[in-house]
Design a protein around this motif. Structure first.
Motif, PDB file in Angstrom:
ATOM      1  N   GLY A 122      -3.178  -1.833   1.250  1.00 44.97           N
ATOM      2  CA  GLY A 122      -2.502  -3.067   0.834  1.00 44.97           C
ATOM      3  C   GLY A 122      -2.240  -3.999   1.998  1.00 44.97           C
ATOM      4  O   GLY A 122      -1.816  -5.144   1.821  1.00 44.97           O
ATOM      5  N   LYS A 123      -2.493  -3.528   3.223  1.00 43.21           N
ATOM      6  CA  LYS A 123      -2.195  -4.362   4.407  1.00 43.21           C
ATOM      7  C   LYS A 123      -3.465  -4.908   5.065  1.00 43.21           C
ATOM      8  O   LYS A 123      -3.401  -5.652   6.033  1.00 43.21           O
ATOM      9  CB  LYS A 123      -1.423  -3.531   5.436  1.00 43.21           C
ATOM     10  CG  LYS A 123      -0.077  -3.056   4.926  1.00 43.21           C
ATOM     11  CD  LYS A 123       0.696  -2.320   6.001  1.00 43.21           C
ATOM     12  CE  LYS A 123       2.036  -1.852   5.436  1.00 43.21           C
ATOM     13  NZ  LYS A 123       2.359  -0.506   5.839  1.00 43.21           N
ATOM     14  N   GLU A 124      -4.629  -4.518   4.557  1.00 43.66           N
ATOM     15  CA  GLU A 124      -5.877  -4.807   5.276  1.00 43.66           C
ATOM     16  C   GLU A 124      -6.456  -6.187   4.947  1.00 43.66           C
ATOM     17  O   GLU A 124      -6.275  -6.720   3.848  1.00 43.66           O
ATOM     18  CB  GLU A 124      -6.957  -3.763   4.922  1.00 43.66           C
ATOM     19  CG  GLU A 124      -6.665  -2.370   5.418  1.00 43.66           C
ATOM     20  CD  GLU A 124      -5.745  -1.583   4.512  1.00 43.66           C
ATOM     21  OE1 GLU A 124      -5.421  -0.441   4.866  1.00 43.66           O
ATOM     22  OE2 GLU A 124      -5.341  -2.118   3.447  1.00 43.66           O
ATOM     23  N   THR A 125      -7.191  -6.713   5.941  1.00 44.97           N
ATOM     24  CA  THR A 125      -8.089  -7.851   5.712  1.00 44.97           C
ATOM     25  C   THR A 125      -9.479  -7.251   5.518  1.00 44.97           C
ATOM     26  O   THR A 125      -9.942  -6.470   6.346  1.00 44.97           O
ATOM     27  CB  THR A 125      -8.101  -8.803   6.925  1.00 44.97           C
ATOM     28  OG1 THR A 125      -6.774  -9.310   7.105  1.00 44.97           O
ATOM     29  CG2 THR A 125      -9.065  -9.953   6.722  1.00 44.97           C
ATOM     30  N   LYS A 180      -6.164  -4.219  -3.842  1.00 45.39           N
ATOM     31  CA  LYS A 180      -5.677  -3.167  -2.948  1.00 45.39           C
ATOM     32  C   LYS A 180      -5.563  -3.621  -1.488  1.00 45.39           C
ATOM     33  O   LYS A 180      -5.232  -2.826  -0.619  1.00 45.39           O
ATOM     34  CB  LYS A 180      -6.625  -1.967  -3.016  1.00 45.39           C
ATOM     35  CG  LYS A 180      -6.718  -1.308  -4.394  1.00 45.39           C
ATOM     36  CD  LYS A 180      -7.657  -0.140  -4.362  1.00 45.39           C
ATOM     37  CE  LYS A 180      -7.866   0.622  -5.617  1.00 45.39           C
ATOM     38  NZ  LYS A 180      -6.884   0.653  -6.639  1.00 45.39           N
ATOM     39  N   ALA A 181      -5.901  -4.898  -1.198  1.00 46.22           N
ATOM     40  CA  ALA A 181      -5.891  -5.384   0.193  1.00 46.22           C
ATOM     41  C   ALA A 181      -4.941  -6.568   0.328  1.00 46.22           C
ATOM     42  O   ALA A 181      -4.476  -7.120  -0.677  1.00 46.22           O
ATOM     43  CB  ALA A 181      -7.303  -5.813   0.591  1.00 46.22           C
ATOM     44  N   GLU A 182      -4.677  -6.956   1.585  1.00 47.54           N
ATOM     45  CA  GLU A 182      -3.845  -8.145   1.777  1.00 47.54           C
ATOM     46  C   GLU A 182      -4.663  -9.408   1.517  1.00 47.54           C
ATOM     47  O   GLU A 182      -4.226 -10.319   0.826  1.00 47.54           O
ATOM     48  CB  GLU A 182      -3.271  -8.180   3.205  1.00 47.54           C
ATOM     49  CG  GLU A 182      -2.241  -9.283   3.352  1.00 47.54           C
ATOM     50  CD  GLU A 182      -1.464  -9.157   4.651  1.00 47.54           C
ATOM     51  OE1 GLU A 182      -1.382 -10.170   5.360  1.00 47.54           O
ATOM     52  OE2 GLU A 182      -0.952  -8.066   4.940  1.00 47.54           O
ATOM     53  N   HIS A 183      -5.891  -9.455   2.090  1.00 47.28           N
ATOM     54  CA  HIS A 183      -6.754 -10.618   1.842  1.00 47.28           C
ATOM     55  C   HIS A 183      -8.218 -10.195   1.912  1.00 47.28           C
ATOM     56  O   HIS A 183      -8.584  -9.312   2.690  1.00 47.28           O
ATOM     57  CB  HIS A 183      -6.496 -11.737   2.867  1.00 47.28           C
ATOM     58  CG  HIS A 183      -7.023 -13.060   2.382  1.00 47.28           C
ATOM     59  ND1 HIS A 183      -6.275 -13.908   1.600  1.00 47.28           N
ATOM     60  CD2 HIS A 183      -8.243 -13.651   2.526  1.00 47.28           C
ATOM     61  CE1 HIS A 183      -6.997 -14.980   1.301  1.00 47.28           C
ATOM     62  NE2 HIS A 183      -8.206 -14.850   1.843  1.00 47.28           N
ATOM     63  N   ASN A 185      -5.687 -13.941  -3.490  1.00 44.44           N
ATOM     64  CA  ASN A 185      -5.852 -13.489  -2.093  1.00 44.44           C
ATOM     65  C   ASN A 185      -7.325 -13.222  -1.742  1.00 44.44           C
ATOM     66  O   ASN A 185      -7.664 -12.258  -1.093  1.00 44.44           O
ATOM     67  CB  ASN A 185      -4.993 -12.243  -1.817  1.00 44.44           C
ATOM     68  CG  ASN A 185      -5.324 -11.076  -2.733  1.00 44.44           C
ATOM     69  OD1 ASN A 185      -5.745 -11.274  -3.868  1.00 44.44           O
ATOM     70  ND2 ASN A 185      -5.123  -9.860  -2.251  1.00 44.44           N
TER      71      ASN A 185
END
Length: 353
Positions: free
Chosen positions: A204-207, A225-228, A253
């Motif tokens: 959830g924090k990944e680019t 499931k990702a940040e962006h 996002n």
């Protein structure tokens, strides 16, 4: 074999191929040539290596409803005296009937590929198709005047609805145009993409960079499931559909951009885009060396490689291996039962980090 022979990487574990319990009737798209025989329109397959049409009505690997639709459309065109294409003389009109059908939605698109824009009597043909096939939401005429093996021409004329039908994949709804690439085996595509998402190990924090995004089928699943997600595709029509699909699924996002992966990735790297995960799903020719260099330069934690060609996959894995991105296992998925083709998913871990 390819991993040992081409990549010289004998230690990569190749898992059992994930197959289908019922490996028939899976294709959600058909492009069937139409020719003339004894004064009638016939549909079928070209004999291998020739332009000789073998009449056929049950294709076995296509959705049976698509097989039925082709016959119904062909017979309606026959009724109104539409002339079959003759490629030797470059005369006649109807060249191909294309049918696409949503596996989950049942929505159907009919594309009539013609040599000229004239197609009479439309006022009768369109209502007859709609009556014979109530699932139809889109009828498009594609005009291809050239003597060519390429099926679709440049010009599209929308005869009914819009140039789109819908289907769902991994919980998202997709609008798909007549020229959009969309995987032809929805059940196995969900298997394939689920493996790719698992391999990405997102918290959830990944680019994430999705390098061959098409109409956004896997980009939207990654975005959950990702940040962006930064996604790219060389076909402008596909990016238009991808933006529309993100909007229709309320996903904000994702950044979509038109361009060749090997050109855009270095540009994004220069602009300071830093990727934690890069996902690639290239065409059969695999990745350009310039793309591999740019991907390595971005220094992601991992690269997830979805491949439709084991030999170019092996070649690319060897190049990544030299640069410190190591693969330990490959999972093949049978996306095209009854054919030789197989798709693979591989996670490459960055051992420099």
């Amino acid at each position: 074999q390819d991993l040992k022979r081409i990549a010289k990487l004998p230690n990569i574990k190749v898992h059992e191929t994930i197959g289908m319990s019922n490996p028939w009737g899976y294709r959600n798209k058909a492009q069937i040539p139409v020719r003339g025989k004894d004064g009638k329109l016939v549909t079928g397959f070209f004999r291998k290596g020739t332009h000789e049409l073998i009449p056929m009505e049950n294709f076995h690997i296509q959705d049976p409803k698509i097989d039925e639709a082709i016959i119904k459309v062909r017979d309606i065109l026959q009724e109104y005296g539409i002339k079959p294409y003759d490629e030797r003389k470059n005369i006649g009109n109807i060249r191909h009937i294309m049918v696409r059908r949503g596996y989950y939605t049942g929505e159907m698109m009919i594309v009539l590929v013609t040599r000229t824009a004239k197609l009479f009597p439309l006022s009768k043909i369109i209502p007859d198709i709609r009556e014979a096939l109530p699932e139809v939401v889109s009828i498009v005429q594609n005009v291809n005047p050239r003597r060519t093996n390429v099926i679709l021409g440049e010009e599209n004329i929308v005869l009914y609805g819009e140039d789109a039908y819908h289907d769902t994949l991994l919980g998202h709804t997709f609008a798909i145009s007549s020229k959009s690439f969309y995987q032809i085996n929805p059940k196995q595509t969900e298997e394939l993409y689920s493996l790719a998402l698992e391999a990405a190990k997102l918290t959830g924090k990944e680019t994430v960079v999705d390098a061959y995004c098409g109409i956004g089928t896997i980009s939207l699943a990654l975005a959950d499931k990702a940040e962006h997600v930064f996604a790219m595709e060389i076909v402008p029509d596909a990016i238009e559909m991808a933006k529309r699909n993100a909007e229709e699924n309320n996903i904000s996002n994702v950044t979509f951009e038109v361009g060749a992966a090997e050109e855009l990735l270095p540009q994004w790297a220069e602009k300071g885009v830093k990727a934690d995960v890069i996902l690639v799903d290239p065409p059969r020719k695999g990745l350009e060396p310039s793309f591999i260099d740019a991907a390595v330069e971005m220094n992601p934690d991992r690269i997830v490689y979805v491949s439709c060609n084991p030999s170019t996959l092996a070649r690319d894995l060897a190049l990544f291996d030299e640069k410190g991105f190591k693969a330990t296992e490959v999972t093949p998925v049978d996306l095209f039962p009854q054919t030789l083709h197989v798709e693979c998913v591989v996670a490459l871990e960055n051992v420099n980090k």
